[in-house]
Design a protein around this motif. Structure first.
Motif, PDB file in Angstrom:
ATOM      1  N   GLU A   1      50.050  76.324  36.044  1.00 56.50           N
ATOM      2  CA  GLU A   1      48.536  76.446  36.168  1.00 56.50           C
ATOM      3  C   GLU A   1      48.624  75.015  35.685  1.00 56.50           C
ATOM      4  O   GLU A   1      47.147  74.438  35.588  1.00 56.50           O
ATOM      5  N   ALA A   2      48.963  74.634  34.561  1.00 58.48           N
ATOM      6  CA  ALA A   2      49.725  73.240  33.952  1.00 58.48           C
ATOM      7  C   ALA A   2      49.062  72.219  36.057  1.00 58.48           C
ATOM      8  O   ALA A   2      48.429  71.116  35.830  1.00 58.48           O
ATOM      9  N   ILE A   3      50.180  72.473  36.717  1.00 57.87           N
ATOM     10  CA  ILE A   3      50.431  72.008  38.095  1.00 57.87           C
ATOM     11  C   ILE A   3      48.562  71.961  38.988  1.00 57.87           C
ATOM     12  O   ILE A   3      48.576  70.863  39.639  1.00 57.87           O
ATOM     13  N   GLU A   4      47.940  73.116  38.503  1.00 53.28           N
ATOM     14  CA  GLU A   4      46.836  72.625  38.937  1.00 53.28           C
ATOM     15  C   GLU A   4      45.873  72.260  39.190  1.00 53.28           C
ATOM     16  O   GLU A   4      44.573  72.200  38.784  1.00 53.28           O
ATOM     17  N   GLU A   5      45.941  71.923  36.915  1.00 56.49           N
ATOM     18  CA  GLU A   5      44.944  71.446  36.583  1.00 56.49           C
ATOM     19  C   GLU A   5      45.568  70.440  36.624  1.00 56.49           C
ATOM     20  O   GLU A   5      44.343  69.372  36.432  1.00 56.49           O
ATOM     21  N   LEU A   6      46.121  69.644  36.690  1.00 56.28           N
ATOM     22  CA  LEU A   6      46.961  68.128  37.101  1.00 56.28           C
ATOM     23  C   LEU A   6      46.334  68.109  38.622  1.00 56.28           C
ATOM     24  O   LEU A   6      46.043  66.915  38.818  1.00 56.28           O
ATOM     25  N   ASN A   7      46.604  69.289  39.514  1.00 60.10           N
ATOM     26  CA  ASN A   7      46.094  68.200  40.845  1.00 60.10           C
ATOM     27  C   ASN A   7      44.019  68.837  40.853  1.00 60.10           C
ATOM     28  O   ASN A   7      44.087  67.565  41.220  1.00 60.10           O
ATOM     29  N   SER A   8      43.370  69.073  40.008  1.00 56.14           N
ATOM     30  CA  SER A   8      41.847  68.767  40.030  1.00 56.14           C
ATOM     31  C   SER A   8      41.589  67.509  39.212  1.00 56.14           C
ATOM     32  O   SER A   8      40.561  67.154  39.741  1.00 56.14           O
ATOM     33  N   LEU A   9      42.427  67.301  38.206  1.00 53.74           N
ATOM     34  CA  LEU A   9      42.601  65.840  37.608  1.00 53.74           C
ATOM     35  C   LEU A   9      42.748  64.879  38.458  1.00 53.74           C
ATOM     36  O   LEU A   9      41.986  63.992  38.489  1.00 53.74           O
ATOM     37  N   VAL A  10      43.839  64.941  39.323  1.00 54.61           N
ATOM     38  CA  VAL A  10      43.917  64.120  40.544  1.00 54.61           C
ATOM     39  C   VAL A  10      43.112  64.237  41.197  1.00 54.61           C
ATOM     40  O   VAL A  10      42.952  62.857  41.644  1.00 54.61           O
ATOM     41  N   ARG A  11      42.428  65.155  42.020  1.00 58.42           N
ATOM     42  CA  ARG A  11      41.116  65.224  42.720  1.00 58.42           C
ATOM     43  C   ARG A  11      39.952  64.532  42.514  1.00 58.42           C
ATOM     44  O   ARG A  11      39.128  63.197  42.741  1.00 58.42           O
ATOM     45  N   GLY A  12      40.111  64.244  41.324  1.00 56.90           N
ATOM     46  CA  GLY A  12      38.921  64.265  40.295  1.00 56.90           C
ATOM     47  C   GLY A  12      38.632  62.849  39.777  1.00 56.90           C
ATOM     48  O   GLY A  12      37.867  61.447  40.295  1.00 56.90           O
TER      49      GLY A  12
END
Length: 424
Positions: free
Chosen positions: A276-287
């Motif tokens: 889940e942390a990886i998914e949240e970090l992916n969203s943050l990076v895309r943002g």
């Protein structure tokens, strides 16, 4: 004698501040009188031009050559006596090179200063002479009455008092009028100097607007570079560590079957949290800044957004040449935030996104726009005043001098059109 009360005290203060003996009167008088010396070369040149028509252009050319020196003298006069700073005109290039001299001769600021020295400066000198004469004749006429009282009685002309009373009254009036005459001339001279000796105000405002636009573009580019740096640091640092942690937890869960149930539960929970942390970090990076936008361009980046949307998105991208990085990033986030707003508020079943780059309607041939149109079949009624995310969208578009138009009647459909200039 003490003056009490508001209005009488203000009146007394105003009279004493503008009296003939006040600092205001003497400062304006000194300023107008100081206009005479800088105008002497011009007056002599004009006199010579009139009296010797065959060589009349020579003194005028001499005045043109003395124009920088005369301008410095006038600027010093304004600053020293009125505290008025006439801005200095800054010329590009070297001071004594032939190209710089030719550019200075073609400059409109040079000819405005030349016009001041040929027209305004002689008139200012004449005004200064009038003010000095007003003070001199006023003082002499005021003292006439007292002077003739000193004379022996047998030398006085019969009936002299009426004549000298009139002369004395005229002198007093001249002394009262001289400060205001000096103030009027000083004001007119200051207006002319601000218009002719300093830089062109319209040109200066244009230059400042250009400088601000360049500074803002630099700030936007710097912010975009900083987002890219943070994206790379997160991708290469924290994200890789989380991936490695999730892999190790997965390996531990698969290779250690004999662990107690409590330990297995802890490993499973840690593995789930890591993913889940990886998914949240992916969203943050895309943002921050999606890597695909930099690597493959706007079409591929928007395709990823459309694929992640919770409803079908019909995407059309028609871009012959990639715009600047800042405009490309703004376009990406505009589509991303618009689709997020549609998902949150519109209740739409379908959305169309059309991106095209084309010339500015009715504009010059070199300018073009990146036009983004987002249409959804939702409930409509989108209003920036209700805090639906459209305010932030307007600010993002405005950061690159773009425009946004929102058509959202109740019941839909909602059409958002964004135009971004591709000059950035």
């Amino acid at each position: 004698m003490a003056i009490r009360g508001g209005a009488p005290r203000r009146t007394y203060t105003w009279i004493t501040a503008h009296a003939p003996w006040s600092a205001w009167a003497w400062r304006n008088t000194a300023f107008t009188a100081a206009a005479i010396p800088p105008a002497l070369p011009v007056l002599l040149g004009l006199t010579y031009a009139v009296t010797a028509p065959g060589t009349g252009t020579l003194p005028l050319l001499l005045v043109l050559a003395l124009c920088p020196l005369l301008t410095r003298l006038q600027r010093s006069r304004f600053w020293a006596l009125l505290g008025l700073d006439v801005p200095k005109v800054v010329h590009e290039g070297g001071r004594f090179t032939p190209r710089a001299l030719a550019r200075r001769l073609r400059s409109e600021s040079t000819w405005r200063q030349y016009g001041y020295h040929l027209l305004v400066s002689p008139l200012a000198a004449l005004a200064g002479a009038l003010v000095v004469l007003a003070w001199a004749f006023g003082t002499a006429a005021t003292c006439v009455y007292g002077w003739f009282w000193i004379l022996p009685a047998d030398t006085r002309t019969p009936g002299w008092t009426n004549e000298y009373d009139a002369i004395t009254a005229a002198g007093v009036l001249l002394l009262l009028a001289a400060p205001w005459l000096a103030a009027l001339f000083a004001r007119l001279d200051a207006v002319a100097a601000a218009a002719l000796l300093g830089p062109n105000r319209a040109r200066e405002l244009e230059r400042r607007v250009e400088d601000l636009a360049e500074s803002r573009a630099g700030v936007l580019d710097a912010a975009d570079l900083e987002r890219r740096r943070i994206e790379r640091d997160l991708h290469d640092g924290a994200q890789q560590r989380l991936v490695a942690l999730a892999m190790n937890l997965g390996i531990a869960r698969a290779t250690l079957p004999d662990l107690p149930p409590e330990a297995k539960a802890v490993i499973d929970e840690a593995h789930r949290e890591a993913k889940e942390a990886i998914e949240e970090l992916n969203s943050l990076v895309r943002g921050l800044h999606p890597a695909v936008l930099e690597d493959r361009g706007l079409d591929a980046a928007l395709s990823g957004i459309a694929a992640r949307a919770p409803f079908p998105v019909e995407l059309t991208v028609d871009i012959a040449a990639r715009p600047g990085a800042t405009v490309e990033a703004v376009a990406y986030f505009v589509v991303s935030e618009t689709l997020a707003n549609v998902a949150k508020h519109a209740g739409a079943d379908h959305c169309r996104v059309h991106v095209v780059r084309g010339p500015v309607p009715g504009g010059p041939g070199g300018g073009d726009l990146l036009r983004i149109t987002v249409t959804d079949d939702g409930v409509g009624g989108a209003d920036p005043a209700r805090g639906t995310g459209l305010v932030g969208l307007r600010k993002r578009v405005g950061s690159v001098d773009g425009t946004i138009m929102i058509e959202s009647p109740l019941g839909g459909p909602t059409v958002i059109t964004v135009e971004l200039p591709c000059g950035l």
